[in-house]
Scaffold this active site. Structure first.
Site, PDB file in Angstrom:
ATOM      1  N   GLU A 216      -0.268   8.455  10.637  1.00 60.84           N
ATOM      2  CA  GLU A 216      -0.847   7.132  10.826  1.00 60.84           C
ATOM      3  C   GLU A 216      -1.570   7.035  12.165  1.00 60.84           C
ATOM      4  O   GLU A 216      -1.303   7.793  13.092  1.00 60.84           O
ATOM      5  CB  GLU A 216       0.259   6.062  10.750  1.00 60.84           C
ATOM      6  CG  GLU A 216       0.944   5.965   9.397  1.00 60.84           C
ATOM      7  CD  GLU A 216       0.049   5.444   8.285  1.00 60.84           C
ATOM      8  OE1 GLU A 216      -1.056   4.934   8.594  1.00 60.84           O
ATOM      9  OE2 GLU A 216       0.443   5.530   7.108  1.00 60.84           O
TER      10      GLU A 216
ATOM     11  N   TYR B 280      -8.070   9.369 -15.334  1.00 60.59           N
ATOM     12  CA  TYR B 280      -6.841   9.602 -14.580  1.00 60.59           C
ATOM     13  C   TYR B 280      -6.033  10.750 -15.179  1.00 60.59           C
ATOM     14  O   TYR B 280      -6.129  11.887 -14.737  1.00 60.59           O
ATOM     15  CB  TYR B 280      -5.991   8.318 -14.484  1.00 60.59           C
ATOM     16  CG  TYR B 280      -4.942   8.436 -13.389  1.00 60.59           C
ATOM     17  CD1 TYR B 280      -5.196   7.957 -12.110  1.00 60.59           C
ATOM     18  CD2 TYR B 280      -3.721   9.066 -13.615  1.00 60.59           C
ATOM     19  CE1 TYR B 280      -4.274   8.093 -11.088  1.00 60.59           C
ATOM     20  CE2 TYR B 280      -2.789   9.215 -12.609  1.00 60.59           C
ATOM     21  CZ  TYR B 280      -3.070   8.728 -11.347  1.00 60.59           C
ATOM     22  OH  TYR B 280      -2.151   8.879 -10.352  1.00 60.59           O
TER      23      TYR B 280
ATOM     24  N   LYS C  58      -1.244  16.115 -11.278  1.00 59.15           N
ATOM     25  CA  LYS C  58       0.058  15.555 -11.653  1.00 59.15           C
ATOM     26  C   LYS C  58       0.802  16.489 -12.605  1.00 59.15           C
ATOM     27  O   LYS C  58       2.030  16.615 -12.531  1.00 59.15           O
ATOM     28  CB  LYS C  58      -0.126  14.171 -12.284  1.00 59.15           C
ATOM     29  CG  LYS C  58      -0.684  13.118 -11.338  1.00 59.15           C
ATOM     30  CD  LYS C  58       0.207  12.893 -10.131  1.00 59.15           C
ATOM     31  CE  LYS C  58      -0.300  11.759  -9.252  1.00 59.15           C
ATOM     32  NZ  LYS C  58       0.500  11.599  -8.021  1.00 59.15           N
TER      33      LYS C  58
ATOM     34  N   VAL D 266      -1.052  -1.912  -6.973  1.00 61.98           N
ATOM     35  CA  VAL D 266      -2.180  -1.970  -6.053  1.00 61.98           C
ATOM     36  C   VAL D 266      -1.857  -1.141  -4.820  1.00 61.98           C
ATOM     37  O   VAL D 266      -0.885  -1.411  -4.108  1.00 61.98           O
ATOM     38  CB  VAL D 266      -2.481  -3.422  -5.637  1.00 61.98           C
ATOM     39  CG1 VAL D 266      -3.647  -3.459  -4.642  1.00 61.98           C
ATOM     40  CG2 VAL D 266      -2.798  -4.274  -6.856  1.00 61.98           C
TER      41      VAL D 266
END
Length: 396
Positions: free
Chosen positions: A74, A234, A243, A273
Protein backbone atom coordinates in the site's frame (compact mmCIF):
# COMPACT_ATOMS: atom_id res chain seq x y z
CA UNK A 1 -7.35 19.20 4.74
CA UNK A 2 -10.89 18.56 3.48
CA UNK A 3 -10.79 15.24 1.63
CA UNK A 4 -13.33 14.57 -1.09
CA UNK A 5 -13.61 11.68 -3.56
CA UNK A 6 -11.73 12.50 -6.76
CA UNK A 7 -12.45 10.12 -9.63
CA UNK A 8 -10.50 9.17 -12.71
CA UNK A 9 -12.35 6.53 -14.68
CA UNK A 10 -12.82 3.46 -12.52
CA UNK A 11 -10.39 4.65 -9.84
CA UNK A 12 -10.81 6.99 -6.89
CA UNK A 13 -7.60 8.97 -6.42
CA UNK A 14 -8.28 9.92 -2.80
CA UNK A 15 -9.21 8.07 0.37
CA UNK A 16 -10.52 9.29 3.70
CA UNK A 17 -8.62 8.13 6.81
CA UNK A 18 -11.51 8.48 9.24
CA UNK A 19 -13.93 6.95 6.75
CA UNK A 20 -11.64 3.95 6.29
CA UNK A 21 -11.41 3.63 10.07
CA UNK A 22 -15.21 3.69 10.30
CA UNK A 23 -15.39 0.96 7.65
CA UNK A 24 -13.05 -1.22 9.73
CA UNK A 25 -14.97 -0.53 12.95
CA UNK A 26 -18.26 -1.41 11.27
CA UNK A 27 -16.84 -4.77 10.17
CA UNK A 28 -15.40 -5.45 13.61
CA UNK A 29 -18.75 -4.68 15.23
CA UNK A 30 -20.48 -7.08 12.86
CA UNK A 31 -18.10 -9.90 13.78
CA UNK A 32 -18.43 -9.21 17.51
CA UNK A 33 -22.22 -9.28 17.20
CA UNK A 34 -22.12 -12.70 15.49
CA UNK A 35 -20.33 -14.34 18.43
CA UNK A 36 -17.19 -16.38 18.90
CA UNK A 37 -15.90 -18.74 16.21
CA UNK A 38 -13.82 -21.73 17.33
CA UNK A 39 -11.29 -20.91 14.68
CA UNK A 40 -7.60 -20.21 14.14
CA UNK A 41 -5.32 -18.59 16.72
CA UNK A 42 -2.29 -17.56 14.65
CA UNK A 43 -3.06 -16.28 11.17
CA UNK A 44 -1.13 -14.95 8.19
CA UNK A 45 -3.15 -12.95 5.66
CA UNK A 46 -1.40 -12.29 2.34
CA UNK A 47 -3.29 -9.40 0.77
CA UNK A 48 -4.67 -8.18 4.10
CA UNK A 49 -5.58 -4.55 3.53
CA UNK A 50 -8.83 -4.49 1.55
CA UNK A 51 -11.78 -6.65 0.48
CA UNK A 52 -11.86 -10.32 1.37
CA UNK A 53 -8.33 -10.23 2.81
CA UNK A 54 -9.18 -7.46 5.27
CA UNK A 55 -12.44 -9.22 6.17
CA UNK A 56 -10.46 -12.42 6.79
CA UNK A 57 -8.07 -10.61 9.12
CA UNK A 58 -10.93 -8.98 11.02
CA UNK A 59 -12.87 -12.26 11.30
CA UNK A 60 -9.79 -14.13 12.53
CA UNK A 61 -8.92 -11.50 15.12
CA UNK A 62 -12.31 -10.48 16.44
CA UNK A 63 -14.14 -13.76 15.81
CA UNK A 64 -11.46 -16.17 17.04
CA UNK A 65 -9.16 -13.88 19.08
CA UNK A 66 -6.34 -14.71 16.70
CA UNK A 67 -2.94 -13.11 16.46
CA UNK A 68 -2.57 -11.85 12.88
CA UNK A 69 0.21 -10.87 10.53
CA UNK A 70 -0.90 -8.95 7.45
CA UNK A 71 1.07 -8.61 4.22
CA UNK A 72 0.10 -5.93 1.71
CA UNK A 73 1.50 -3.41 -0.76
CA UNK A 74 0.00 0.00 0.00
CA UNK A 75 0.97 3.61 -0.58
CA UNK A 76 1.57 5.85 2.47
CA UNK A 77 0.38 9.44 2.60
CA UNK A 78 2.50 12.47 1.85
CA UNK A 79 1.83 16.11 2.67
CA UNK A 80 -1.40 17.05 0.91
CA UNK A 81 -1.83 13.63 -0.67
CA UNK A 82 -3.81 10.79 0.89
CA UNK A 83 -2.57 7.25 1.36
CA UNK A 84 -4.22 4.34 -0.42
CA UNK A 85 -7.32 3.08 1.42
CA UNK A 86 -5.60 -0.17 2.39
CA UNK A 87 -2.98 1.83 4.30
CA UNK A 88 -5.65 3.53 6.40
CA UNK A 89 -7.63 0.28 6.77
CA UNK A 90 -4.57 -1.49 8.15
CA UNK A 91 -3.74 1.33 10.54
CA UNK A 92 -7.32 1.31 11.83
CA UNK A 93 -7.32 -2.47 12.20
CA UNK A 94 -4.11 -2.41 14.23
CA UNK A 95 -5.48 0.35 16.45
CA UNK A 96 -8.60 -1.68 17.23
CA UNK A 97 -6.64 -4.93 17.67
CA UNK A 98 -4.28 -3.25 20.14
CA UNK A 99 -7.26 -1.92 22.13
CA UNK A 100 -8.60 -5.48 22.28
CA UNK A 101 -5.23 -6.87 23.43
CA UNK A 102 -4.67 -8.74 20.17
CA UNK A 103 -1.32 -9.20 18.44
CA UNK A 104 -1.28 -7.51 15.03
CA UNK A 105 1.74 -6.63 12.90
CA UNK A 106 2.05 -5.84 9.21
CA UNK A 107 4.55 -6.02 6.36
CA UNK A 108 4.24 -3.56 3.48
CA UNK A 109 5.96 -4.77 0.32
CA UNK A 110 5.76 -6.91 -2.80
CA UNK A 111 4.30 -10.22 -1.67
CA UNK A 112 5.54 -11.84 -4.87
CA UNK A 113 9.16 -11.20 -3.87
CA UNK A 114 11.51 -13.55 -2.07
CA UNK A 115 12.45 -10.74 0.32
CA UNK A 116 8.93 -10.22 1.66
CA UNK A 117 8.40 -13.95 2.04
CA UNK A 118 11.60 -14.21 4.09
CA UNK A 119 10.72 -11.13 6.14
CA UNK A 120 7.34 -12.70 6.95
CA UNK A 121 8.94 -16.00 7.95
CA UNK A 122 11.40 -14.19 10.23
CA UNK A 123 8.53 -12.32 11.91
CA UNK A 124 6.53 -15.51 12.44
CA UNK A 125 9.56 -17.23 13.97
CA UNK A 126 10.31 -14.29 16.26
CA UNK A 127 6.78 -13.59 17.49
CA UNK A 128 4.39 -16.49 16.85
CA UNK A 129 6.50 -19.59 16.28
CA UNK A 130 4.02 -21.23 13.94
CA UNK A 131 0.76 -20.32 12.24
CA UNK A 132 -2.37 -22.42 11.74
CA UNK A 133 -4.14 -20.51 8.96
CA UNK A 134 -2.80 -18.83 5.81
CA UNK A 135 -5.19 -16.66 3.79
CA UNK A 136 -4.03 -15.92 0.24
CA UNK A 137 -5.99 -12.95 -1.12
CA UNK A 138 -3.70 -11.07 -3.49
CA UNK A 139 -5.28 -8.94 -6.23
CA UNK A 140 -2.51 -7.41 -8.31
CA UNK A 141 -2.57 -6.74 -12.07
CA UNK A 142 1.21 -7.21 -12.35
CA UNK A 143 3.83 -9.59 -10.96
CA UNK A 144 7.58 -9.41 -11.08
CA UNK A 145 8.57 -13.06 -11.21
CA UNK A 146 11.05 -13.72 -8.38
CA UNK A 147 13.04 -16.31 -10.36
CA UNK A 148 13.22 -14.74 -13.84
CA UNK A 149 12.92 -11.03 -13.06
CA UNK A 150 10.32 -10.73 -15.84
CA UNK A 151 7.41 -8.34 -15.21
CA UNK A 152 4.14 -10.05 -16.20
CA UNK A 153 0.88 -8.13 -16.75
CA UNK A 154 -2.52 -9.76 -16.56
CA UNK A 155 -5.25 -8.95 -19.05
CA UNK A 156 -9.01 -9.10 -19.03
CA UNK A 157 -9.95 -10.62 -22.36
CA UNK A 158 -12.20 -13.32 -23.83
CA UNK A 159 -10.62 -16.35 -25.48
CA UNK A 160 -11.38 -17.42 -29.04
CA UNK A 161 -13.74 -14.67 -30.21
CA UNK A 162 -14.65 -11.03 -29.78
CA UNK A 163 -16.91 -10.51 -26.77
CA UNK A 164 -19.83 -8.09 -27.07
CA UNK A 165 -22.50 -7.39 -24.47
CA UNK A 166 -24.06 -4.71 -22.29
CA UNK A 167 -22.20 -2.76 -19.65
CA UNK A 168 -22.90 0.30 -17.51
CA UNK A 169 -20.81 3.31 -16.57
CA UNK A 170 -21.70 3.33 -12.89
CA UNK A 171 -20.79 7.02 -12.57
CA UNK A 172 -23.31 8.13 -15.21
CA UNK A 173 -25.76 5.21 -15.31
CA UNK A 174 -25.43 4.96 -19.10
CA UNK A 175 -25.93 1.40 -20.39
CA UNK A 176 -24.05 0.69 -23.62
CA UNK A 177 -22.57 -2.08 -25.70
CA UNK A 178 -18.93 -3.05 -25.19
CA UNK A 179 -16.72 -5.21 -27.38
CA UNK A 180 -13.41 -6.75 -26.33
CA UNK A 181 -10.87 -8.31 -28.67
CA UNK A 182 -9.86 -11.89 -27.84
CA UNK A 183 -6.64 -12.77 -26.06
CA UNK A 184 -3.59 -14.28 -27.68
CA UNK A 185 -1.57 -17.04 -26.01
CA UNK A 186 0.84 -14.55 -24.45
CA UNK A 187 -2.07 -12.73 -22.80
CA UNK A 188 -3.33 -16.02 -21.37
CA UNK A 189 0.10 -17.12 -20.14
CA UNK A 190 0.83 -13.77 -18.48
CA UNK A 191 -2.53 -13.70 -16.72
CA UNK A 192 -1.96 -17.19 -15.32
CA UNK A 193 1.49 -16.19 -14.07
CA UNK A 194 0.06 -13.14 -12.28
CA UNK A 195 -3.26 -14.47 -10.98
CA UNK A 196 -2.84 -18.24 -10.95
CA UNK A 197 -1.61 -20.44 -8.13
CA UNK A 198 2.17 -20.35 -8.57
CA UNK A 199 2.83 -17.65 -5.99
CA UNK A 200 0.42 -19.24 -3.49
CA UNK A 201 2.36 -22.49 -3.88
CA UNK A 202 5.68 -20.65 -3.43
CA UNK A 203 4.42 -19.09 -0.20
CA UNK A 204 3.27 -22.41 1.20
CA UNK A 205 6.50 -24.20 0.24
CA UNK A 206 8.61 -21.49 1.86
CA UNK A 207 6.50 -21.44 5.02
CA UNK A 208 6.58 -25.22 5.34
CA UNK A 209 10.31 -25.49 4.65
CA UNK A 210 10.96 -22.84 7.31
CA UNK A 211 9.02 -24.88 9.86
CA UNK A 212 6.49 -22.14 10.62
CA UNK A 213 3.32 -24.07 9.68
CA UNK A 214 1.59 -25.76 12.60
CA UNK A 215 0.42 -29.37 12.40
CA UNK A 216 -2.94 -29.39 10.61
CA UNK A 217 -2.44 -25.90 9.15
CA UNK A 218 -5.04 -24.76 6.64
CA UNK A 219 -4.64 -22.38 3.73
CA UNK A 220 -7.43 -20.68 1.77
CA UNK A 221 -7.35 -18.81 -1.53
CA UNK A 222 -10.31 -16.96 -3.02
CA UNK A 223 -11.89 -17.42 -6.43
CA UNK A 224 -15.01 -16.56 -8.40
CA UNK A 225 -17.13 -18.38 -10.96
CA UNK A 226 -20.18 -16.26 -11.76
CA UNK A 227 -23.13 -16.66 -14.10
CA UNK A 228 -23.46 -17.39 -17.81
CA UNK A 229 -23.83 -13.70 -18.68
CA UNK A 230 -20.28 -12.90 -17.50
CA UNK A 231 -18.50 -16.14 -18.34
CA UNK A 232 -17.11 -15.14 -21.76
CA UNK A 233 -15.16 -12.26 -20.29
CA UNK A 234 -14.55 -13.81 -16.88
CA UNK A 235 -14.66 -17.54 -16.20
CA UNK A 236 -14.04 -18.58 -19.82
CA UNK A 237 -11.62 -15.73 -20.46
CA UNK A 238 -8.05 -15.04 -19.40
CA UNK A 239 -8.97 -14.55 -15.74
CA UNK A 240 -10.85 -17.83 -15.78
CA UNK A 241 -7.73 -19.64 -16.96
CA UNK A 242 -5.86 -18.13 -14.01
CA UNK A 243 -8.64 -19.18 -11.61
CA UNK A 244 -8.54 -22.71 -13.04
CA UNK A 245 -4.82 -22.79 -12.28
CA UNK A 246 -5.38 -21.41 -8.76
CA UNK A 247 -8.02 -24.04 -8.03
CA UNK A 248 -5.82 -26.87 -9.34
CA UNK A 249 -2.99 -25.60 -7.16
CA UNK A 250 -5.05 -26.29 -4.03
CA UNK A 251 -4.67 -30.02 -4.67
CA UNK A 252 -0.90 -29.84 -5.14
CA UNK A 253 -0.52 -27.77 -1.97
CA UNK A 254 -2.64 -30.27 -0.03
CA UNK A 255 -0.36 -33.05 -1.27
CA UNK A 256 2.71 -31.09 -0.16
CA UNK A 257 1.21 -30.53 3.31
CA UNK A 258 0.08 -34.11 3.82
CA UNK A 259 2.94 -34.98 6.16
CA UNK A 260 1.85 -32.26 8.61
CA UNK A 261 -1.87 -32.94 8.12
CA UNK A 262 -2.39 -29.65 6.30
CA UNK A 263 -5.08 -28.79 3.75
CA UNK A 264 -5.51 -26.20 1.01
CA UNK A 265 -8.91 -25.00 -0.16
CA UNK A 266 -10.26 -22.53 -2.68
CA UNK A 267 -13.35 -20.65 -1.56
CA UNK A 268 -15.58 -19.46 -4.39
CA UNK A 269 -17.04 -16.19 -3.19
CA UNK A 270 -19.85 -13.87 -4.23
CA UNK A 271 -19.62 -11.02 -6.75
CA UNK A 272 -18.89 -7.80 -4.89
CA UNK A 273 -17.87 -4.25 -5.67
CA UNK A 274 -14.07 -4.02 -5.63
CA UNK A 275 -11.56 -1.76 -7.34
CA UNK A 276 -10.78 -4.66 -9.69
CA UNK A 277 -14.36 -5.66 -10.51
CA UNK A 278 -15.35 -2.07 -11.24
CA UNK A 279 -12.98 -2.08 -14.21
CA UNK A 280 -14.35 -5.30 -15.72
CA UNK A 281 -16.92 -4.63 -18.47
CA UNK A 282 -20.32 -6.25 -17.82
CA UNK A 283 -19.61 -6.86 -14.10
CA UNK A 284 -20.95 -3.51 -12.76
CA UNK A 285 -24.24 -4.03 -14.59
CA UNK A 286 -24.48 -7.61 -13.38
CA UNK A 287 -23.72 -6.61 -9.78
CA UNK A 288 -26.27 -3.79 -9.77
CA UNK A 289 -28.99 -6.24 -10.90
CA UNK A 290 -27.78 -8.94 -8.52
CA UNK A 291 -27.78 -6.57 -5.56
CA UNK A 292 -31.38 -5.55 -6.25
CA UNK A 293 -32.52 -9.17 -6.24
CA UNK A 294 -30.45 -10.40 -3.29
CA UNK A 295 -31.43 -7.43 -1.13
CA UNK A 296 -35.10 -8.01 -1.95
CA UNK A 297 -34.68 -11.64 -0.89
CA UNK A 298 -32.79 -10.73 2.31
CA UNK A 299 -29.66 -12.65 1.23
CA UNK A 300 -27.28 -9.86 0.25
CA UNK A 301 -23.80 -10.05 1.74
CA UNK A 302 -20.69 -7.87 1.67
CA UNK A 303 -17.13 -9.06 2.24
CA UNK A 304 -17.40 -9.31 6.03
CA UNK A 305 -20.70 -11.25 5.94
CA UNK A 306 -19.25 -13.66 3.36
CA UNK A 307 -16.10 -14.35 5.34
CA UNK A 308 -17.92 -14.71 8.66
CA UNK A 309 -20.18 -17.32 7.05
CA UNK A 310 -17.15 -19.02 5.48
CA UNK A 311 -15.46 -19.31 8.88
CA UNK A 312 -18.47 -20.14 11.03
CA UNK A 313 -20.44 -22.39 8.66
CA UNK A 314 -17.79 -24.00 6.46
CA UNK A 315 -14.24 -24.01 7.85
CA UNK A 316 -14.52 -24.20 11.63
CA UNK A 317 -17.62 -26.22 12.45
CA UNK A 318 -15.94 -29.26 13.96
CA UNK A 319 -17.05 -31.32 10.96
CA UNK A 320 -15.56 -32.01 7.54
CA UNK A 321 -15.37 -28.97 5.28
CA UNK A 322 -18.14 -29.24 2.66
CA UNK A 323 -16.97 -28.87 -0.94
CA UNK A 324 -18.42 -29.24 -4.43
CA UNK A 325 -17.47 -31.96 -6.91
CA UNK A 326 -14.28 -30.06 -7.76
CA UNK A 327 -13.17 -29.72 -4.16
CA UNK A 328 -14.15 -26.04 -3.84
CA UNK A 329 -15.92 -24.39 -0.93
CA UNK A 330 -19.01 -22.64 -2.31
CA UNK A 331 -19.85 -19.51 -0.37
CA UNK A 332 -21.37 -18.08 -3.57
CA UNK A 333 -24.32 -20.45 -3.05
CA UNK A 334 -26.88 -17.71 -2.46
CA UNK A 335 -25.75 -15.72 -5.53
CA UNK A 336 -25.92 -18.81 -7.73
CA UNK A 337 -29.35 -19.95 -6.55
CA UNK A 338 -31.46 -20.87 -9.55
CA UNK A 339 -34.24 -18.41 -8.70
CA UNK A 340 -31.76 -15.56 -8.23
CA UNK A 341 -30.02 -16.20 -11.55
CA UNK A 342 -33.34 -16.54 -13.38
CA UNK A 343 -34.34 -13.09 -12.13
CA UNK A 344 -30.94 -11.62 -13.10
CA UNK A 345 -31.29 -13.02 -16.64
CA UNK A 346 -34.77 -11.53 -16.97
CA UNK A 347 -33.65 -8.09 -15.76
CA UNK A 348 -30.54 -8.22 -17.93
CA UNK A 349 -32.64 -8.47 -21.07
CA UNK A 350 -34.70 -5.46 -19.97
CA UNK A 351 -31.83 -3.26 -18.74
CA UNK A 352 -31.31 0.05 -20.55
CA UNK A 353 -30.13 3.48 -19.47
CA UNK A 354 -33.78 4.40 -18.90
CA UNK A 355 -34.88 1.26 -17.05
CA UNK A 356 -31.80 0.53 -14.92
CA UNK A 357 -32.65 3.01 -12.12
CA UNK A 358 -35.77 0.96 -11.33
CA UNK A 359 -34.53 -2.50 -12.34
CA UNK A 360 -31.16 -2.42 -10.60
CA UNK A 361 -29.40 -1.11 -7.52
CA UNK A 362 -26.95 1.29 -9.11
CA UNK A 363 -27.16 3.53 -6.05
CA UNK A 364 -26.04 0.59 -3.89
CA UNK A 365 -23.20 -0.08 -6.30
CA UNK A 366 -22.02 3.53 -6.14
CA UNK A 367 -22.30 3.52 -2.35
CA UNK A 368 -20.18 0.38 -2.06
CA UNK A 369 -17.60 1.85 -4.46
CA UNK A 370 -17.29 5.02 -2.40
CA UNK A 371 -17.08 2.94 0.79
CA UNK A 372 -13.97 1.21 -0.60
CA UNK A 373 -12.16 4.55 -0.26
CA UNK A 374 -13.65 5.59 3.08
CA UNK A 375 -16.43 7.82 1.73
CA UNK A 376 -20.17 7.71 2.38
CA UNK A 377 -20.18 6.36 5.94
CA UNK A 378 -22.60 7.54 8.59
CA UNK A 379 -20.90 9.07 11.61
CA UNK A 380 -18.03 10.65 9.66
CA UNK A 381 -17.87 14.43 9.25
CA UNK A 382 -16.58 14.77 5.71
CA UNK A 383 -16.60 18.57 5.95
CA UNK A 384 -14.13 18.55 8.85
CA UNK A 385 -10.38 18.85 8.44
CA UNK A 386 -8.77 15.41 8.16
CA UNK A 387 -5.10 14.67 8.86
CA UNK A 388 -3.95 12.56 5.94
CA UNK A 389 -0.65 11.80 7.71
CA UNK A 390 -2.00 10.75 11.12
CA UNK A 391 -2.90 7.07 10.61
CA UNK A 392 0.08 4.78 10.07
CA UNK A 393 0.17 0.97 10.46
CA UNK A 394 3.04 -0.59 12.41
CA UNK A 395 5.02 -1.71 9.38
CA UNK A 396 7.77 -4.20 10.15
Amino acid sequence: MIIEPRMRGFICLTSHPEGCAQNVRNQINYIKAKGTIDGPKKVLVIGASTGFGLASRITSAFGSNAATIGVFFEKPASEGKTASPGWYNSAAFETEATKAGLYAKSINGDAFSKEVKQQTIDLIKADLGQIDLVIYSLASPVRMHPETGVLHRSSLKPIGAIFSNKTVDFHTGIVSQVSIEPANQEDIDNTVVVMGGEDWSMWMNDLKNAGVLATGATTIAYSYIGPAVTEAVYRKGTIGRAKDHLEATAFTITDSLSDIGGKAYVSVNKALVTQASSAIPVIPLYISLLYKIMKANGIHEGCIEQIERLFSQRLFTGSAVPTDDKGRIRIDDWEMREDVQEQVAKLWAEATTETLPSLGDLAGYKQDFLNLFGFGFDGVDYLADANELLMVPSIM
